[in-house]
Design a protein around this motif. Sequence first.
Motif, PDB file in Angstrom:
ATOM      1  N   ARG A 226     -26.206  -1.706  -3.115  1.00 38.30           N
ATOM      2  CA  ARG A 226     -25.991  -0.262  -3.194  1.00 38.30           C
ATOM      3  C   ARG A 226     -24.672   0.024  -3.899  1.00 38.30           C
ATOM      4  N   PHE A 227     -24.525   1.273  -4.364  1.00 38.74           N
ATOM      5  CA  PHE A 227     -23.355   1.639  -5.168  1.00 38.74           C
ATOM      6  C   PHE A 227     -22.025   1.416  -4.429  1.00 38.74           C
ATOM      7  N   PRO A 228     -21.903   1.748  -3.131  1.00 34.31           N
ATOM      8  CA  PRO A 228     -20.625   1.474  -2.442  1.00 34.31           C
ATOM      9  C   PRO A 228     -20.244  -0.007  -2.456  1.00 34.31           C
ATOM     10  N   ARG A 229     -21.245  -0.882  -2.301  1.00 33.14           N
ATOM     11  CA  ARG A 229     -20.931  -2.311  -2.351  1.00 33.14           C
ATOM     12  C   ARG A 229     -20.599  -2.754  -3.765  1.00 33.14           C
ATOM     13  N   PHE A 230     -21.217  -2.118  -4.756  1.00 33.77           N
ATOM     14  CA  PHE A 230     -20.865  -2.416  -6.144  1.00 33.77           C
ATOM     15  C   PHE A 230     -19.402  -2.056  -6.404  1.00 33.77           C
ATOM     16  N   LEU A 231     -18.958  -0.912  -5.882  1.00 37.01           N
ATOM     17  CA  LEU A 231     -17.555  -0.526  -6.019  1.00 37.01           C
ATOM     18  C   LEU A 231     -16.642  -1.522  -5.324  1.00 37.01           C
ATOM     19  N   ALA A 232     -17.079  -2.019  -4.167  1.00 39.20           N
ATOM     20  CA  ALA A 232     -16.281  -3.015  -3.444  1.00 39.20           C
ATOM     21  C   ALA A 232     -16.175  -4.304  -4.257  1.00 39.20           C
ATOM     22  N   LEU A 233     -17.275  -4.692  -4.903  1.00 34.56           N
ATOM     23  CA  LEU A 233     -17.261  -5.882  -5.755  1.00 34.56           C
ATOM     24  C   LEU A 233     -16.326  -5.686  -6.932  1.00 34.56           C
ATOM     25  N   PHE A 234     -16.390  -4.518  -7.552  1.00 37.22           N
ATOM     26  CA  PHE A 234     -15.506  -4.209  -8.677  1.00 37.22           C
ATOM     27  C   PHE A 234     -14.041  -4.246  -8.230  1.00 37.22           C
ATOM     28  N   PHE A 235     -13.773  -3.706  -7.055  1.00 36.73           N
ATOM     29  CA  PHE A 235     -12.400  -3.709  -6.529  1.00 36.73           C
ATOM     30  C   PHE A 235     -11.913  -5.137  -6.306  1.00 36.73           C
ATOM     31  N   GLU A 236     -12.791  -6.001  -5.784  1.00 34.95           N
ATOM     32  CA  GLU A 236     -12.382  -7.390  -5.556  1.00 34.95           C
ATOM     33  C   GLU A 236     -12.065  -8.100  -6.873  1.00 34.95           C
ATOM     34  N   ALA A 237     -12.841  -7.790  -7.905  1.00 32.79           N
ATOM     35  CA  ALA A 237     -12.573  -8.395  -9.216  1.00 32.79           C
ATOM     36  C   ALA A 237     -11.203  -7.968  -9.732  1.00 32.79           C
ATOM     37  N   ILE A 238     -10.895  -6.672  -9.615  1.00 34.22           N
ATOM     38  CA  ILE A 238      -9.595  -6.170 -10.064  1.00 34.22           C
ATOM     39  C   ILE A 238      -8.476  -6.752  -9.209  1.00 34.22           C
ATOM     40  N   ALA A 239      -8.714  -6.845  -7.893  1.00 27.51           N
ATOM     41  CA  ALA A 239      -7.704  -7.404  -6.998  1.00 27.51           C
ATOM     42  C   ALA A 239      -7.424  -8.864  -7.335  1.00 27.51           C
ATOM     43  N   GLY A 240      -8.476  -9.604  -7.674  1.00 29.28           N
ATOM     44  CA  GLY A 240      -8.291 -11.001  -8.040  1.00 29.28           C
ATOM     45  C   GLY A 240      -7.434 -11.158  -9.281  1.00 29.28           C
ATOM     46  N   VAL A 241      -7.678 -10.298 -10.276  1.00 27.37           N
ATOM     47  CA  VAL A 241      -6.841 -10.325 -11.481  1.00 27.37           C
ATOM     48  C   VAL A 241      -5.399  -9.972 -11.127  1.00 27.37           C
ATOM     49  N   GLY A 242      -5.230  -8.999 -10.240  1.00 26.32           N
ATOM     50  CA  GLY A 242      -3.884  -8.615  -9.820  1.00 26.32           C
ATOM     51  C   GLY A 242      -3.155  -9.742  -9.121  1.00 26.32           C
TER      52      GLY A 242
END
Length: 504
Positions: A226-242
């Motif tokens: 679902r879209f909320p989990r997709f946003l969570a996945l996107f956030f984790e990707a950005i957090a990992g880069v950070g």
Amino acid sequence: MLFSESRAVTLRPQKEKRLSTFFIALLTAAVFFVPYMLLSEGYFTFFGDFNVQQIPFYKTCHAAIKSGNIGWSTLTDLGANFIGSYSFYLLGSPFFWLTIPFPNWMVPYLMGPLLILKFACAALTAYCYLRRFTKTPEAARLGGLLYAFSGFSVYNVFFNHFHEPIIAFPLLLLALELFLTENRRGVFALAVAMCAVINYFFFFGMALFCIIYFFVRLCSGAVKIRFPRFLALFFEAIAGVGISAFLLYPSILAILGNGRISELQFFNGWNAVMYGKEQIYLNIIECFFFPPDLPARPVFFPGAEVKWSSLGGWLPVFSMVGVFVWFINRRGSWQKRLLGICALMAMIPVLNSAFYAFNTAYYARWFYMPILIMCLVTAMLSEDPAVDWRSGWRWVFGITTAFALVIGFFPQKDTEAMKKAADPDKPILKFGLYTQDSENTYMYRFWVSVAIALLGLVVLRLLLSEAKKNRRGFLRRATALVCVFSAIYANVFIATGRSHSYDI
């Protein structure tokens, strides 16, 4: 029937094979490294960049870290940023940091043991990913060993720092699977950070592959999100880069002025759509059917001019048989679609270069990614008693034989002999399209590669005839044969690499 995406429920818990996978790979790698270490009084040496870059870089970085001189390196070129220069090679590698407790004079002696350890770790991480999809740990172990000893891994002994991304990549996909199927939070961010720290160059390609992998899995109906989990996945990707920014950011600053990134493949005209050297197309296909060429001494396609590009993809014993069988029998599967997309991208220069920020130089240094999926489908098929391997085997045997006959016997003009002849206009023919030299070194290498590839397929055919009678025995014998063939062809690769060195 198609397998479930998760492990099958059994009445009796199955004992996992992580440790056996690791130690079998460790022993197999030792078989083709230790003899050459003994011949060189404890050193492992190869040819070209391995001797003149890899070993000196290890010693230079080791000395700089232990002395605390990590700002500006006066020993690199005419002086260079230490972190920006060596983050690509060593600074993010956990294997390099294992050398820090040792004195600097011992570092060259550690190159061989570290490579052995890397092969074992690659088998282990691949096992952990593949086990998500296999019914039995034995099949995952077979797939892990195929991944660790693929042509790509053995080819890149030449570039020993390429093995860190090979090891990390299965963990990145495993972390993504944990998020998609179990909603495990935080693991993907840590995996992204690990891959970015280990090597920024390979991380770009891993990120692209993960995006393709995610959408292929999603569009094939293999996973739902679902879209909320997709946003969570996107956030984790950005957090990992950070999280990785402490090493990633200075690396980016160091390469922004590099002339090798100034031109993009997008603006390369016809060369962005088609390879300028027609031999590259066949070279890409051939590398999945035969053991790898030496990086700077190609045999099969001398006119491709893709030295050092990491063109390797052969799976010991199984070659492309599992992939062909899967394509014939598993229509509509996400693995088939993903491998099809990878094949298309490999054949179009601008798409191939997408894994390296659209650099105009030709590289195949992302092939370990589809190789992992090739190992996955081979492992899954190996535990399915209903599958018919015969059609896939015939296709692969036919293609391998065709390459061998055409490259081995097709006639061409011998221009060098004609120049020396009394009548230089009279055609003089020579047979074989492979690289040729006066000592026939390349000819021997060509036919040895052909013999290993064809013998592996013959052994596989004999092995498959017993597969339906004793599945567990088949997996054990297949595992043993993969290790034997890996040791044989890797020994040939290393021996010829040493013989091409200027000082051996």
